[in-house]
Design an enzyme around this catalytic site. Structure first.
Site, PDB file in Angstrom:
ATOM      1  N   ASP A 131     -16.736 -22.890  22.876  1.00 15.36           N
ATOM      2  CA  ASP A 131     -17.216 -21.642  22.284  1.00 15.36           C
ATOM      3  C   ASP A 131     -16.361 -20.497  22.876  1.00 15.36           C
ATOM      4  O   ASP A 131     -16.483 -19.403  22.085  1.00 15.36           O
ATOM      5  CB  ASP A 131     -18.642 -21.627  22.785  1.00 15.36           C
ATOM      6  CG  ASP A 131     -19.570 -22.886  22.088  1.00 15.36           C
ATOM      7  OD1 ASP A 131     -19.112 -23.392  21.305  1.00 15.36           O
ATOM      8  OD2 ASP A 131     -20.684 -22.724  22.595  1.00 15.36           O
ATOM      9  N   LEU A 155       0.901  -1.189  -0.063  1.00 15.71           N
ATOM     10  CA  LEU A 155       0.036   0.093  -0.006  1.00 15.71           C
ATOM     11  C   LEU A 155       1.021   1.198  -0.067  1.00 15.71           C
ATOM     12  O   LEU A 155       1.985   1.389   0.621  1.00 15.71           O
ATOM     13  CB  LEU A 155      -0.910  -0.070   1.109  1.00 15.71           C
ATOM     14  CG  LEU A 155      -1.959  -0.998   1.291  1.00 15.71           C
ATOM     15  CD1 LEU A 155      -2.646  -1.168   2.531  1.00 15.71           C
ATOM     16  CD2 LEU A 155      -3.096  -0.857   0.141  1.00 15.71           C
ATOM     17  N   GLU A 180     -16.929 -37.000  25.764  1.00 12.72           N
ATOM     18  CA  GLU A 180     -18.525 -36.728  26.161  1.00 12.72           C
ATOM     19  C   GLU A 180     -18.961 -35.629  26.081  1.00 12.72           C
ATOM     20  O   GLU A 180     -18.073 -34.837  26.409  1.00 12.72           O
ATOM     21  CB  GLU A 180     -19.023 -37.641  27.155  1.00 12.72           C
ATOM     22  CG  GLU A 180     -18.607 -39.201  27.261  1.00 12.72           C
ATOM     23  CD  GLU A 180     -19.065 -39.881  28.671  1.00 12.72           C
ATOM     24  OE1 GLU A 180     -19.829 -39.352  29.538  1.00 12.72           O
ATOM     25  OE2 GLU A 180     -18.792 -40.850  29.011  1.00 12.72           O
ATOM     26  N   TYR A 181     -20.159 -35.381  25.679  1.00 11.91           N
ATOM     27  CA  TYR A 181     -20.695 -34.056  25.894  1.00 11.91           C
ATOM     28  C   TYR A 181     -20.848 -33.544  27.077  1.00 11.91           C
ATOM     29  O   TYR A 181     -21.378 -34.270  27.938  1.00 11.91           O
ATOM     30  CB  TYR A 181     -21.945 -33.804  24.825  1.00 11.91           C
ATOM     31  CG  TYR A 181     -22.776 -32.440  24.903  1.00 11.91           C
ATOM     32  CD1 TYR A 181     -22.373 -31.642  24.007  1.00 11.91           C
ATOM     33  CD2 TYR A 181     -23.572 -32.262  26.049  1.00 11.91           C
ATOM     34  CE1 TYR A 181     -22.782 -30.433  24.074  1.00 11.91           C
ATOM     35  CE2 TYR A 181     -23.955 -30.856  25.910  1.00 11.91           C
ATOM     36  CZ  TYR A 181     -23.927 -29.998  25.097  1.00 11.91           C
ATOM     37  OH  TYR A 181     -24.335 -28.709  25.265  1.00 11.91           O
ATOM     38  N   GLU A 231      -6.015 -18.103  17.398  1.00 13.90           N
ATOM     39  CA  GLU A 231      -6.226 -19.582  16.889  1.00 13.90           C
ATOM     40  C   GLU A 231      -5.323 -20.268  17.619  1.00 13.90           C
ATOM     41  O   GLU A 231      -5.703 -21.644  17.943  1.00 13.90           O
ATOM     42  CB  GLU A 231      -6.044 -19.576  15.239  1.00 13.90           C
ATOM     43  CG  GLU A 231      -6.459 -20.545  14.715  1.00 13.90           C
ATOM     44  CD  GLU A 231      -7.971 -21.034  14.785  1.00 13.90           C
ATOM     45  OE1 GLU A 231      -8.351 -21.859  15.416  1.00 13.90           O
ATOM     46  OE2 GLU A 231      -8.784 -19.990  14.494  1.00 13.90           O
ATOM     47  N   TRP A 276      -7.590  -2.022  10.742  1.00 12.11           N
ATOM     48  CA  TRP A 276      -7.345  -1.844   9.396  1.00 12.11           C
ATOM     49  C   TRP A 276      -7.860  -0.782   8.865  1.00 12.11           C
ATOM     50  O   TRP A 276      -7.444   0.268   8.063  1.00 12.11           O
ATOM     51  CB  TRP A 276      -7.687  -3.179   8.603  1.00 12.11           C
ATOM     52  CG  TRP A 276      -6.314  -4.010   8.255  1.00 12.11           C
ATOM     53  CD1 TRP A 276      -5.834  -4.714   9.514  1.00 12.11           C
ATOM     54  CD2 TRP A 276      -5.469  -4.186   6.999  1.00 12.11           C
ATOM     55  NE1 TRP A 276      -4.772  -5.412   8.932  1.00 12.11           N
ATOM     56  CE2 TRP A 276      -4.620  -5.160   7.642  1.00 12.11           C
ATOM     57  CE3 TRP A 276      -5.726  -3.764   5.744  1.00 12.11           C
ATOM     58  CZ2 TRP A 276      -3.532  -5.428   6.785  1.00 12.11           C
ATOM     59  CZ3 TRP A 276      -4.695  -4.240   4.902  1.00 12.11           C
ATOM     60  CH2 TRP A 276      -3.798  -5.059   5.360  1.00 12.11           C
TER      61      TRP A 276
END
Length: 124
Positions: free
Chosen positions: A95, A48, A85-86, A69, A112
């Site tokens: 989450d 730029l 297991e859940y 990440e 940005w």
């Protein structure tokens, strides 16, 4: 009781970091996308027609999603280690990690936008 903590050694610790990086690159598709974004957008940041300082801000901001990440991958792996297991707490932990990545992307986009507005106003 012996803790899972080897003696500190700069070389060994560096190798652990490299092993972790290689593992995440091999196993995490989202991390590959973050790296692609880092390289493509980083290249654009330097192309730029703006001052070095602004290009630097844009480039450094691209590391926020990459770092997020990595943290998200660590959270997911620890949760998967603890249970297959859940469980609502496992879901909430994963989450929360995903939210970290999303917020880092939003902050990066905001950096940005604001940096480019300021940089191009200066050039007018």
């Amino acid at each position: 009781m012996k803790l899972n903590k080897p003696k500190h050694n700069l070389y060994r610790n560096g190798m652990y970091a490299v092993e972790g990086f290689i593992d995440i690159v091999k196993n995490e598709t989202s991390f590959k996308w973050q790296l692609l974004m880092l390289f493509v957008m980083g290249f654009i940041a330097w192309l730029l027609p703006i001052d070095f300082t602004y290009s630097s801000v844009l480039f450094v901001s691209l590391f926020l999603p990459v770092l997020s990440e990595v943290a998200n991958s660590a959270i997911e792996r620890v949760v998967d280690l603890v249970t297959n297991e859940y469980h609502i707490l496992a879901k909430q932990a994963k989450d929360a990690g995903a939210t970290l990545v999303l917020l880092s992307l939003i902050v990066t986009v905001m950096i940005w936008i604001f940096t480019l507005i300021i940089a191009f106003k200066e050039n007018m």
